[in-house]
Design an enzyme around this catalytic site. Structure first.
Site, PDB file in Angstrom:
ATOM      1  N   LYS A 180       9.056  -5.713 -42.891  1.00  0.00           N
ATOM      2  CA  LYS A 180      10.141  -6.671 -43.102  1.00  0.00           C
ATOM      3  C   LYS A 180       9.971  -7.749 -42.037  1.00  0.00           C
ATOM      4  O   LYS A 180      10.392  -7.586 -40.903  1.00  0.00           O
ATOM      5  CB  LYS A 180      11.495  -5.970 -42.953  1.00  0.00           C
ATOM      6  CG  LYS A 180      12.642  -6.589 -43.748  1.00  0.00           C
ATOM      7  CD  LYS A 180      12.987  -8.019 -43.346  1.00  0.00           C
ATOM      8  CE  LYS A 180      13.759  -8.085 -42.056  1.00  0.00           C
ATOM      9  NZ  LYS A 180      13.918  -9.489 -41.563  1.00  0.00           N
ATOM     10  N   GLY A 233      11.954  -7.094 -31.166  1.00  0.00           N
ATOM     11  CA  GLY A 233      13.019  -8.087 -31.270  1.00  0.00           C
ATOM     12  C   GLY A 233      14.004  -7.948 -30.138  1.00  0.00           C
ATOM     13  O   GLY A 233      13.641  -7.552 -29.022  1.00  0.00           O
ATOM     14  N   SER A 234      15.266  -8.233 -30.430  1.00  0.00           N
ATOM     15  CA  SER A 234      16.285  -8.286 -29.371  1.00  0.00           C
ATOM     16  C   SER A 234      16.810  -6.893 -29.022  1.00  0.00           C
ATOM     17  O   SER A 234      16.727  -5.959 -29.816  1.00  0.00           O
ATOM     18  CB  SER A 234      17.451  -9.155 -29.839  1.00  0.00           C
ATOM     19  OG  SER A 234      18.103  -8.542 -30.927  1.00  0.00           O
ATOM     20  N   GLY A 238      17.667  -3.772 -31.513  1.00  0.00           N
ATOM     21  CA  GLY A 238      16.960  -2.520 -31.215  1.00  0.00           C
ATOM     22  C   GLY A 238      17.935  -1.363 -31.067  1.00  0.00           C
ATOM     23  O   GLY A 238      17.699  -0.256 -31.565  1.00  0.00           O
ATOM     24  N   GLU A 255      10.145  -2.581 -29.004  1.00  0.00           N
ATOM     25  CA  GLU A 255       9.638  -3.532 -28.016  1.00  0.00           C
ATOM     26  C   GLU A 255      10.663  -4.655 -27.951  1.00  0.00           C
ATOM     27  O   GLU A 255      10.808  -5.433 -28.886  1.00  0.00           O
ATOM     28  CB  GLU A 255       8.248  -4.011 -28.449  1.00  0.00           C
ATOM     29  CG  GLU A 255       7.454  -4.570 -27.324  1.00  0.00           C
ATOM     30  CD  GLU A 255       7.539  -6.068 -27.287  1.00  0.00           C
ATOM     31  OE1 GLU A 255       8.514  -6.591 -26.692  1.00  0.00           O
ATOM     32  OE2 GLU A 255       6.658  -6.705 -27.860  1.00  0.00           O
ATOM     33  N   CYS A 289       7.941 -12.328 -25.383  1.00  0.00           N
ATOM     34  CA  CYS A 289       8.639 -11.237 -24.684  1.00  0.00           C
ATOM     35  C   CYS A 289       8.074 -11.034 -23.293  1.00  0.00           C
ATOM     36  O   CYS A 289       8.794 -10.641 -22.383  1.00  0.00           O
ATOM     37  CB  CYS A 289       8.552  -9.962 -25.501  1.00  0.00           C
ATOM     38  SG  CYS A 289       6.888  -9.604 -26.061  1.00  0.00           S
ATOM     39  N   GLU A 385      17.694 -12.732 -21.224  1.00  0.00           N
ATOM     40  CA  GLU A 385      16.492 -13.300 -21.827  1.00  0.00           C
ATOM     41  C   GLU A 385      16.855 -14.608 -22.536  1.00  0.00           C
ATOM     42  O   GLU A 385      17.667 -14.615 -23.460  1.00  0.00           O
ATOM     43  CB  GLU A 385      15.906 -12.298 -22.831  1.00  0.00           C
ATOM     44  CG  GLU A 385      14.587 -12.769 -23.420  1.00  0.00           C
ATOM     45  CD  GLU A 385      13.957 -11.742 -24.358  1.00  0.00           C
ATOM     46  OE1 GLU A 385      14.631 -11.295 -25.303  1.00  0.00           O
ATOM     47  OE2 GLU A 385      12.785 -11.401 -24.149  1.00  0.00           O
TER      48      GLU A 385
HETATM   49  P1  NAI Z   1      16.519  -9.885 -33.925  1.00  0.00           P
HETATM   50  O1  NAI Z   1      16.120  -8.778 -33.029  1.00  0.00           O
HETATM   51  O2  NAI Z   1      17.869  -9.798 -34.533  1.00  0.00           O
HETATM   52  O3  NAI Z   1      15.449 -10.039 -35.123  1.00  0.00           O
HETATM   53  C1  NAI Z   1      14.178  -9.449 -35.138  1.00  0.00           C
HETATM   54  C2  NAI Z   1      13.927  -8.797 -36.492  1.00  0.00           C
HETATM   55  O4  NAI Z   1      14.918  -7.807 -36.741  1.00  0.00           O
HETATM   56  C3  NAI Z   1      14.011  -9.753 -37.685  1.00  0.00           C
HETATM   57  O5  NAI Z   1      13.042  -9.368 -38.630  1.00  0.00           O
HETATM   58  C4  NAI Z   1      15.399  -9.484 -38.236  1.00  0.00           C
HETATM   59  O6  NAI Z   1      15.553  -9.814 -39.580  1.00  0.00           O
HETATM   60  C5  NAI Z   1      15.507  -7.993 -38.025  1.00  0.00           C
HETATM   61  N1  NAI Z   1      16.865  -7.439 -37.992  1.00  0.00           N
HETATM   62  C6  NAI Z   1      18.005  -8.041 -37.573  1.00  0.00           C
HETATM   63  N2  NAI Z   1      19.049  -7.207 -37.681  1.00  0.00           N
HETATM   64  C7  NAI Z   1      18.572  -6.037 -38.178  1.00  0.00           C
HETATM   65  C8  NAI Z   1      19.153  -4.775 -38.501  1.00  0.00           C
HETATM   66  N3  NAI Z   1      20.445  -4.538 -38.329  1.00  0.00           N
HETATM   67  N4  NAI Z   1      18.359  -3.794 -38.987  1.00  0.00           N
HETATM   68  C9  NAI Z   1      17.048  -4.001 -39.138  1.00  0.00           C
HETATM   69  N5  NAI Z   1      16.432  -5.172 -38.863  1.00  0.00           N
HETATM   70  C10 NAI Z   1      17.183  -6.182 -38.381  1.00  0.00           C
HETATM   71  O7  NAI Z   1      16.335 -11.208 -33.079  1.00  0.00           O
HETATM   72  P2  NAI Z   1      16.827 -12.712 -33.353  1.00  0.00           P
HETATM   73  O8  NAI Z   1      18.278 -12.724 -33.667  1.00  0.00           O
HETATM   74  O9  NAI Z   1      15.915 -13.354 -34.296  1.00  0.00           O
HETATM   75  O10 NAI Z   1      16.598 -13.357 -31.903  1.00  0.00           O
HETATM   76  C11 NAI Z   1      17.562 -13.188 -30.879  1.00  0.00           C
HETATM   77  C12 NAI Z   1      16.896 -12.968 -29.551  1.00  0.00           C
HETATM   78  O11 NAI Z   1      16.103 -11.791 -29.569  1.00  0.00           O
HETATM   79  C13 NAI Z   1      15.931 -14.031 -29.099  1.00  0.00           C
HETATM   80  O12 NAI Z   1      16.590 -15.148 -28.566  1.00  0.00           O
HETATM   81  C14 NAI Z   1      15.142 -13.288 -28.075  1.00  0.00           C
HETATM   82  O13 NAI Z   1      15.832 -13.238 -26.863  1.00  0.00           O
HETATM   83  C15 NAI Z   1      15.053 -11.887 -28.640  1.00  0.00           C
HETATM   84  N6  NAI Z   1      13.765 -11.663 -29.341  1.00  0.00           N
HETATM   85  C16 NAI Z   1      12.800 -10.934 -28.697  1.00  0.00           C
HETATM   86  C17 NAI Z   1      11.562 -10.776 -29.291  1.00  0.00           C
HETATM   87  C18 NAI Z   1      10.471 -10.016 -28.625  1.00  0.00           C
HETATM   88  O14 NAI Z   1       9.320 -10.356 -28.761  1.00  0.00           O
HETATM   89  N7  NAI Z   1      10.763  -8.934 -27.934  1.00  0.00           N
HETATM   90  C19 NAI Z   1      11.237 -11.391 -30.580  1.00  0.00           C
HETATM   91  C20 NAI Z   1      12.339 -12.090 -31.190  1.00  0.00           C
HETATM   92  C21 NAI Z   1      13.545 -12.213 -30.570  1.00  0.00           C
END
Ligand code: NAI
Ligand code: MG
Length: 492
Positions: A180, A233-234, A238, A255, A289, A385
């Site tokens: 996804k 992701g965030s 997580g 991660e 990250c 972050e």
């Molecule tokens: P997010 O963690 O919400 O999104 C990442 C992925 O998770 C996307 O594919 C999203 O559709 C999916 N997702 C969201 N809610 C979910 C749920 N309840 N169940 C399963 N999957 C779900 O991150 P977002 O909102 O795009 O970005 C927010 C912050 O997260 C960023 O500003 C950054 O600080 C951090 N981030 C960190 C990353 C890393 O590499 N560790 C990558 C992206 C974001």
């Protein structure tokens, strides 16, 4: 280069069971080019029903893939690597358009993606168990078996590269996958799934459901037929996934980003340190990250280091990915707002803006490279972050304070130390609370080195042979060789 050079094949469908298919309710969403704020393409928006179909396809395909001879699985995965290499420029153009990054950085991401397939392909026929010497009357050995269906939830900062980081070890270990991708950047994953099929991956072994965290991501991670979850992701997402996974006792590899310190001592080469740190915070517009978010510098070299960092920051040229300058836009309007709000917060908290902080007056989500000085460790800009091109500089009086400040965050993904003193370098390597420590460098980890977080930065390791542990479970087999009831066997 226009949209057509990036081979946009709109509208895009879901990829389930080896077929392109619309969402069950026909829903679609738009993905945009963050440099122009214009839509690029319509993409199918998966519902819980579509996730059900994708998990079903993966479940059905799993046994035959598990039972495919390991060397054959390895050859197929190696072919994916070759196809990614052959299509590097096309994939990079698509990624750059959808995500915003300069096209040469996208090419490097795709080379990295090819490398994941190549690296793990070679491991396919070496996933050996061990034999355990429990005594003459038993044969005891371990098997390393795939989990089954691997759910992969990927973010928008390195979409194609992270697809490969998770899917390559999952496949090599004999799992089927449902990916996804992030809603901001779905396109490269769809194209990669197509290349997997072209390489000979059987239908249903790799599926892609594009759509939002809710409902598609949530439906995937809560599905009882999903056997293991890999998420990048965030932290809040997580945590939500981990709670959800607890319902089915599904293992998670998480991660979750960082707030990574770069510690600089007076004996470091300041020009080199500034080069590494600028690269480490401004690459991918800071949406990394493992970015160097915090400089922790000895006060005696603070000014000359800041001067060098500012000079480098001001040299960055910004432009759309296809112009291939130094930095692209942030990947989405949300991220643009988030970064802008942290810049405003830094000012309110009393930090000094040494350079940047503004958004150029142009279309697209561009933010200039930004450096804050006079940052205190308890400020929110030093703790949270930001995920943008915003560097915070904290100064310290000695080594003890440097270590305390470096570790004074909830995260622990990566950390770096710049020093000419080999003893101090090793002291820091051991005491920095992070899964990866750089000494006199930053980034450049290869696919061969394990990567992952301490503290709230995550659970488990990606990359390296360690990543295979997320895709294999250990089974112990004990075979009785003795005659009779075995009451005299150990443990009876
Ligand atoms: P997010 O963690 O919400 O999104 C990442 C992925 O998770 C996307 O594919 C999203 O559709 C999916 N997702 C969201 N809610 C979910 C749920 N309840 N169940 C399963 N999957 C779900 O991150 P977002 O909102 O795009 O970005 C927010 C912050 O997260 C960023 O500003 C950054 O600080 C951090 N981030 C960190 C990353 C890393 O590499 N560790 C990558 C992206 C974001
Ligand atoms: Mg996009």
């Amino acid at each position: 280069m226009g949209v057509s050079d990036a081979n946009v094949e709109a509208p895009y469908d879901l990829y389930i069971g080896g077929k392109w298919t619309a969402a069950a309710d026909g829903g679609r969403f738009e993905t945009e080019n963050p440099a122009t704020e214009e839509p690029i393409a319509e993409v199918a928006e998966a519902t819980a029903d579509d996730v059900e179909r994708a998990v079903g396809a993966a479940r059905e395909a799993f046994p035959a893939w598990r039972d495919t001879a390991p060397d054959e699985r390895g050859r197929i995965v190696a072919r994916i690597g070759q196809l990614v290499r052959d299509h590097r420029d096309e994939l990079a153009a698509l990624e750059s358009l959808d995500q915003g990054k300069p096209v040469s950085q996208a090419k490097s991401d795709m080379e990295g993606a090819a490398r994941y397939f190549e690296y793990y392909a070679g491991a396919a026929d070496k996933l050996e168990g061990r034999s355990v010497p429990v005594g003459p009357d038993q044969v005891d050995f371990t098997l390393r078996e795939p989990y089954g269906v691997s759910a992969q939830i990927t973010p928008w900062n390195f979409p194609g590269n992270l697809f490969a980081r998770g899917v390559a070890p999952a496949l090599v270990a004999g799992n089927a996958a449902v990916v996804k991708p992030a809603e901001q950047t779905p396109l490269s994953s769809l194209r990669l799934a197509e290349l997997c099929a072209q390489a000979g991956v059987p239908d249903g072994v790799v599926n892609v459901v594009t759509g939002f965290g809710d409902p598609a991501g949530a439906a995937l991670v809560s599905h009882p037929d999903v056997d293991t979850i890999t998420f990048t992701g965030s932290v809040p997402t997580g945590q939500a996934i981990m709670k959800q996974a607890a319902e089915n006792v599904t293992p998670v590899t998480l991660e979750l980003g960082g707030k990574n310190p770069a510690v600089v001592f007076p004996d470091a080469d300041l020009d080199e340190a500034a080069d590494w740190i600028a690269k480490a915070i401004f690459t991918n517009a800071g949406q990394v990250c493992s970015a160097a978010d915090r400089v922790v510098v000895h006060e005696s070299v603070r000014d000359p280091l800041v001067e060098r960092l500012v000079e480098r920051a001001e040299r960055y040229e910004l432009g759309p990915g296809r112009e291939d300058l130094d930095m692209g836009p942030l990947a989405s309007a949300d991220q643009f707002e988030k970064v802008r709000s942290y810049v405003a917060l830094g000012r309110e908290e009393g930090a000094t803006l040494a350079t940047g902080g503004t958004a150029p007056d142009r279309e697209g989500y561009f933010v200039e490279p930004t450096v804050f000085t006079d940052v205190e460790s308890d400020m929110r800009i030093a703790q949270e972050e930001i995920f943008g091109p915003v560097l915070t500089v904290l100064s310290v009086a000695d080594e003890t304070e440097a270590l305390a400040v470096a570790n004074d965050v909830e995260f622990g993904l990566v950390a770096g130390v710049f020093t000419a003193d080999v003893r101090r370098a090793h002291r820091f390597a051991r005491r920095l609370e992070a899964g990866n420590v750089y000494v006199n460098k930053w980034f450049g980890d290869t696919n061969q080195t394990p990567f992952g977080g301490y503290k709230k930065s995550g659970i488990g390791r990606e990359k390296g042979l360690e990543a295979l542990d997320s895709y294999l479970q250990t089974k112990n087999v004990a075979v009785n060789l003795a005659e009779g009831s075995g009451t005299d066997l150990p443990g009876a």
